[in-house]
Write a protein that holds these residues in place. Structure first.
Motif, PDB file in Angstrom:
ATOM      1  N   GLY B  15       0.729  -1.328  -0.063  1.00  0.00           N
ATOM      2  CA  GLY B  15       0.059  -0.057   0.047  1.00  0.00           C
ATOM      3  C   GLY B  15       0.687   1.215   0.073  1.00  0.00           C
ATOM      4  O   GLY B  15       0.416   2.148  -0.605  1.00  0.00           O
ATOM      5  N   ILE B  16       1.936   1.166   0.777  1.00  0.00           N
ATOM      6  CA  ILE B  16       2.760   2.340   0.801  1.00  0.00           C
ATOM      7  C   ILE B  16       3.634   2.448  -0.412  1.00  0.00           C
ATOM      8  O   ILE B  16       3.744   3.715  -0.882  1.00  0.00           O
ATOM      9  N   ALA B  18       2.271   1.647  -3.419  1.00  0.00           N
ATOM     10  CA  ALA B  18       1.304   2.421  -4.241  1.00  0.00           C
ATOM     11  C   ALA B  18       1.483   3.861  -4.111  1.00  0.00           C
ATOM     12  O   ALA B  18       1.014   4.555  -5.022  1.00  0.00           O
ATOM     13  N   VAL B  19       1.424   4.410  -2.871  1.00  0.00           N
ATOM     14  CA  VAL B  19       1.215   5.672  -2.500  1.00  0.00           C
ATOM     15  C   VAL B  19       2.505   6.541  -2.985  1.00  0.00           C
ATOM     16  O   VAL B  19       2.414   7.303  -3.557  1.00  0.00           O
ATOM     17  N   ALA B  20       3.628   5.818  -2.694  1.00  0.00           N
ATOM     18  CA  ALA B  20       4.936   6.580  -2.742  1.00  0.00           C
ATOM     19  C   ALA B  20       5.522   6.479  -4.365  1.00  0.00           C
ATOM     20  O   ALA B  20       6.266   7.309  -4.556  1.00  0.00           O
ATOM     21  N   SER B  21       5.065   5.651  -4.951  1.00  0.00           N
ATOM     22  CA  SER B  21       5.504   5.428  -6.374  1.00  0.00           C
ATOM     23  C   SER B  21       5.304   6.553  -7.087  1.00  0.00           C
ATOM     24  O   SER B  21       4.180   7.019  -7.463  1.00  0.00           O
ATOM     25  N   LYS B  22       6.358   6.843  -8.122  1.00  0.00           N
ATOM     26  CA  LYS B  22       6.332   7.853  -8.916  1.00  0.00           C
ATOM     27  C   LYS B  22       5.510   7.563 -10.426  1.00  0.00           C
ATOM     28  O   LYS B  22       5.016   8.354 -10.797  1.00  0.00           O
ATOM     29  N   ILE B  24       2.365   5.463 -12.475  1.00  0.00           N
ATOM     30  CA  ILE B  24       1.064   5.301 -12.060  1.00  0.00           C
ATOM     31  C   ILE B  24       0.834   3.803 -12.180  1.00  0.00           C
ATOM     32  O   ILE B  24       0.211   3.070 -11.669  1.00  0.00           O
ATOM     33  N   SER B  27       2.078   1.874  -9.399  1.00  0.00           N
ATOM     34  CA  SER B  27       0.981   2.297  -8.293  1.00  0.00           C
ATOM     35  C   SER B  27      -0.160   1.300  -8.181  1.00  0.00           C
ATOM     36  O   SER B  27      -0.385   0.609  -7.486  1.00  0.00           O
ATOM     37  N   ALA B  28      -0.597   1.212  -9.510  1.00  0.00           N
ATOM     38  CA  ALA B  28      -1.568   0.303  -9.751  1.00  0.00           C
ATOM     39  C   ALA B  28      -1.344  -1.149  -9.541  1.00  0.00           C
ATOM     40  O   ALA B  28      -2.102  -2.183  -8.781  1.00  0.00           O
ATOM     41  N   LEU B  31      -1.166  -1.504  -5.816  1.00  0.00           N
ATOM     42  CA  LEU B  31      -2.370  -1.496  -5.229  1.00  0.00           C
ATOM     43  C   LEU B  31      -2.941  -3.015  -5.316  1.00  0.00           C
ATOM     44  O   LEU B  31      -3.740  -3.360  -4.502  1.00  0.00           O
ATOM     45  N   ALA B  34      -1.467  -5.178  -2.922  1.00  0.00           N
ATOM     46  CA  ALA B  34      -1.936  -4.897  -1.470  1.00  0.00           C
ATOM     47  C   ALA B  34      -3.277  -5.528  -1.308  1.00  0.00           C
ATOM     48  O   ALA B  34      -3.594  -6.018  -0.337  1.00  0.00           O
TER      49      ALA B  34
END
Lengths: 102, 163
Positions: B15-16, B18-22, B24, B27-28, B31, B34
């Motif tokens: 989850g972190i 997904a939030v911190a990645s530059k 998209i 991030s997906a 997610l 997670a």
């Protein structure tokens, strides 16, 4: 020694914090939608935890199904808005939302 | 229960990420991982129905939606635009998470283990509850899906009118 339930509660709180941070600190529409999804993962963890603590896991599972449906709808609408913004302005910045008319 | 904590920790890690990645796309994928870890936690806690839905819908469908969004935006580079400066924006994220975790752990020790002991589960199954006492919720879910479909249709219809 902390209980397993409390450790899961801590994980859920941290997921909600990370998701809220993502929503606050970025302007990218897709990234904001991902932040909402991350926060909602924490919320679903809370629901399962509540079901296990109260002994009514079946009831909490029905709530989770509803949350999952809402998650999908939010993801679809957020992505649709992001794609619409990109096609209109060439950027997914939410600042462009204020330029929309009508 | 150790397994539950391990998978919960992995869920938090992804989850972190997904939030911190530059990116998209990353991030997906974070997610989705997670969600997969969360579904394992659900399964280990006895919520099998929720686990299946979490794995198939959240880990599968939502990831497909995000990746479709990335591809529909025709962005040759999947990274976020430089103007967002995510690295700078995420500078205080570890401090927030470490602080939040420390506060929660301190509260747990102050409360003497934190409580939240697991109770014995009731004999009712999720299917009985869903189709028996909470059948109206199914109609609410159908209405929510229809609202989402209408919203997407409207969004793309506006796009066609602009052309």
């Amino acid at each position: 020694m902390l209980s397993v339930g409390y450790m899961l509660l801590t994980v859920g709180v941290l997921m909600v914090l990370a998701g809220c941070w993502c929503m606050i600190r970025t302007l990218h529409m897709l990234k904001i939608t991902i932040g909402i999804e991350v926060a909602m993962k924490g919320v679903t963890l809370f629901l399962v935890l509540a079901g296990r603590v109260s002994g009514q896991l079946a009831l909490s599972q029905t709530f989770i199904l509803t949350i999952i449906v809402i998650e999908v709808v939010v993801a679809v609408v957020g992505t649709g808005m992001a794609v619409g913004l990109f096609r209109k302005y060439g950027s997914m910045s939410v600042r462009n939302l204020s330029r929309l008319k009508g | 229960m150790t397994l539950v904590l391990i998978f919960a920790g992995l869920e938090l890690t992804f989850g972190i990420y997904a939030v911190a990645s530059k990116s998209i796309l990353r991030s997906a994928i974070g997610l989705a991982l997670a969600s997969a870890m969360l579904s394992t936690v659900f399964y280990a806690l006895g919520a099998q129905l929720a686990s299946v839905f979490e794995l198939s819908v959240c880990s599968g469908l939502v990831t497909v939606i995000f990746i479709s969004g990335v591809s529909l935006s025709h962005s040759p580079k999947l990274d976020l635009q430089g103007e967002y400066r995510d690295r700078e924006r995420n500078r205080y994220l570890p401090a927030l998470l470490i602080g939040g975790g420390a506060v929660m752990l301190a509260l747990g020790f102050l409360l003497g283990g934190g409580g939240l002991e697991f109770a014995a589960d009731s004999a009712q199954s999720a299917q009985e509850v869903l189709w028996g006492s909470r059948q109206a919720e199914v109609w609410g879910q159908i209405a929510a899906i229809l609202c989402g479909g209408v919203a997407v249709t409207v969004l793309f219809r506006e796009e066609r009118r602009d052309r």
